[in-house]
Each structure stands twice: as C-alpha cells, then as structure tokens.
Scaffold this active site. Structure first.
Site, PDB file in Angstrom:
ATOM      1  N   SER A 116     -17.401-108.153 -91.127  1.00  0.00           N
ATOM      2  CA  SER A 116     -17.580-108.953 -89.919  1.00  0.00           C
ATOM      3  C   SER A 116     -17.586-110.452 -90.257  1.00  0.00           C
ATOM      4  CB  SER A 116     -18.902-108.595 -89.239  1.00  0.00           C
ATOM      5  OG  SER A 116     -18.948-107.210 -88.981  1.00  0.00           O
ATOM      6  N   HIS A 172     -13.936-117.814 -96.729  1.00  0.00           N
ATOM      7  CA  HIS A 172     -12.818-117.189 -96.015  1.00  0.00           C
ATOM      8  C   HIS A 172     -12.735-117.952 -94.690  1.00  0.00           C
ATOM      9  CE1 HIS A 172     -10.190-114.478 -93.950  1.00  0.00           C
ATOM     10  NE2 HIS A 172     -11.124-114.083 -93.116  1.00  0.00           N
TER      11      HIS A 172
END
Ligand code: ADP
Length: 310
Positions: A116, A172
């Site tokens: 997530s 990320h």
C-alpha cells in the site's frame, strides 16, 4: 508456501494473479473488508490456474491465514477530493492498525510484504505498529522503479533488462534517486559499454530515462486510473526470493538504522532477500550528487513517517 493477501483490490489481486501463474504458492488466501470482492477475485484467479499451475486460490477470513509464510498487505483507501497527503496517510495508518490487529495473532511468524502507498511510510508504520524485526517487514519500495530503469537502459543499449545491473534508491516516488554511477551492463560500467556500442548516454538520454522512470506512474494513472500489473509482478518476484530462499539482490524498502546520514528510516537500497526476509544491505557507491539526493529523499521520508501519531 501458503501466501496471504489482505486487500483484494487491483494491486492485491494482480499480485495474486502473478503468483498463481508463476506457481510459486501452494495456496493463496485473499481477504478484503469487501468479502464479495475477495470471493470474486479468488474465483477469477482460480480459473487461470489450470492453464499454468496447481496453486489453490481461496477467499477467506483472517483465521484462514494460519500457516502462511508471507502476508502481502495491499489494503488501503484512496484519496478523497480536497484531502491532503497527510490526512490520507493517517487514514491508511488506521486501516493498517486494524488489519495488523487481525493478522499478527494468527501468523506472528510470517514475513509481511507491504504494497500500500505511500509504501515507504506504510512500511515504517507497520514496523513500529507490529514491533517485528524490521528485516521481516518489507515494502515493495523501488522494485518496480528499478525494473523500469533497467528496461529503459537495456532498450537504449540494445541488451536485455536482466543484463543491466542498476538500482533506483530512496523513496518510491518523486524524490527517488537513479544510481547511475554504480550501474553496470554485464560487468562493464554503463557509460563505458554505451561508448563501446556507439549509443552514448548523453545528458539528454539520461534525462529522458530519468523522466521515463520517475513519471511512469503518473502517465499510467492518466491513461487507466491506477497501476497494478507491474507492481503485482514485482510483489510476486519478492515472494519468489523468500519462498525459494534465493538470496536475490532486489531494491526493497525496510526500516534501516542509517542511510545517507539519516537514522531509522524506511526506504529502498539493494538488499539480499531470502527465507528470513532481508539478510543484508548493499550500499552502492554514489557520487556527491547522488548521495545528497539520497539524503534529501531519506530526510523527507523520515519527516513524513514521524508526522504520523501511533
Ligand atoms: P489498489 O489500486 O491500491 O489496489 P483498491 O482500492 O483497488 O486500491 O484496493 C484496496 C482494497 O483494500 C479495497 O478492495 C478495499 O476494500 C480494501 N480495504 C480497505 N480497507 C480495508 C480494511 N480495513 N481491511 C481489509 N481490506 C480493506
């Protein structure tokens, strides 16, 4: 190995699909707060299995995770109009608090694989909430960014992505760092190989590749709403390293004692992955500019994670 997936939305189901096709798991259990969704995804994925493998795919309850070696956490809520990034993060932290309270008593020994977003902060939060060894709470991190980097460099040089050894470090997301200095084609420094084959990595080519990696998700989201096949395959790749104790070097996110001068922060660097999770970290050689960029990325992630009250 039995694999659990919590969150049977686009990312969780794509991971389940990739795992089923690769035949990596003996059994996959899909769990979602929307039970009908989990049941439908499990049935759909199960119909692909006879063509490729013998994995058993079921929807289930948390108690059905018993015996799982890896649990992928892909549950989450999406951004509401006008909601800040921090508010979204707080809601996702609440989802994880609820999910972990169910998962941990059933499988205290499983490796947790966090999908997530924002994945680095969710990894750090999960490590704190679970009290687990940080080396067993692994975020998918830049596994996909690294794959995109290798693919674009490989295409420019006319070689396969598997023969490009290059990593994306840090967050990320927007502040990620393409580690050009340590990149290799085969055993040769990238710039040297590029010169040998007459395809130099000019500043313009590097900028194009950087944009291709950094902004890929934005382009995909613009065209189809969200990204899931790439990350689904990336998650399956991490599971393969764990399930087969392969000791592969992959860029993934875990809470790390110190990176580029920043303490206790979850972000990606290349790490050795096997049956016990992350076995070792590999700090690539960086030039001053890359080191500063990694320090900025780490500082930003640390600030975001610290802003979430637990
Ligand atoms: P993504 O594209 O990241 O997969 P989705 O919205 O498609 O996003 O999937 C997220 C999934 O997480 C949804 O299916 C949602 O029902 C599930 N989910 C949200 N909160 C919880 C929760 N507390 N427990 C279990 N599943 C949850």
């Amino acid at each position: 190995m039995k694999i659990g997936i919590v969150g049977a939305g686009m990312v969780g189901s794509s991971a389940g699909y990739a795992l089923a096709l690769m035949g990596l798991a003996s059994e996959i259990v899909l769990i979602d707060r929307d039970e009908a969704l989990a049941v439908a995804q499990a049935e759909d994925i199960a119909h692909a299995v006879p063509f490729m493998s013998s994995t058993i795919v079921n929807a289930g309850q948390y108690r059905d995770l018993a015996g799982a070696g890896v649990v992928i956490l892909a549950a989450g809520v999406s951004q509401k109009p006008g909601e800040t990034r921090l508010e979204l993060l707080e809601r996702n932290a609440a989802v994880f608090r609820a999910v972990l309270a169910e998962v941990l008593p059933v499988v205290p020994g499983a490796i947790l694989l966090i999908a997530s977003n924002p994945v680095d902060v969710m990894t750090q939060i999960t490590t704190r909430l679970s009290g687990m060894d940080p080396r067993r709470v692994i975020g998918s991190g830049t596994i996909l960014d690294t794959a995109r980097f290798r693919s674009l460099v490989g295409r420019h040089l006319g070689i396969s992505p598997q023969s490009v050894h290059a990593y994306v470090l840090g967050e990320h997301g927007d502040s990620e760092v393409l580690a050009w200095t340590s990149a290799r084609a085969g055993s040769v420094p990238l710039s040297s190989f590029a010169a040998q084959v007459g395809s130099p990595l000019t500043a313009e080519v590097r900028a194009q590749i950087d944009d291709g990696v950094r902004n890929a998700a934005y382009r995909i989201i613009k065209g189809k709403g969200s990204t899931y096949y790439g990350i689904g395959a990336g998650l399956a790749r991490i599971v393969k390293a764990i399930a087969r104790d392969q000791r592969d070097v992959l860029s993934v996110s875990i809470t790390t004692p110190e990176v580029a001068g920043v303490r206790d922060v979850a972000l990606s660097i290349p790490r050795v992955i096997g049956a016990d999770g992350v076995l070792a970290d590999l700090f690539p050689d960086l030039d001053d500019e890359e080191y500063s960029a990694l320090n900025r990325s780490a500082s930003l992630l640390k600030e975001r994670a610290d802003a979430i009250p637990l």
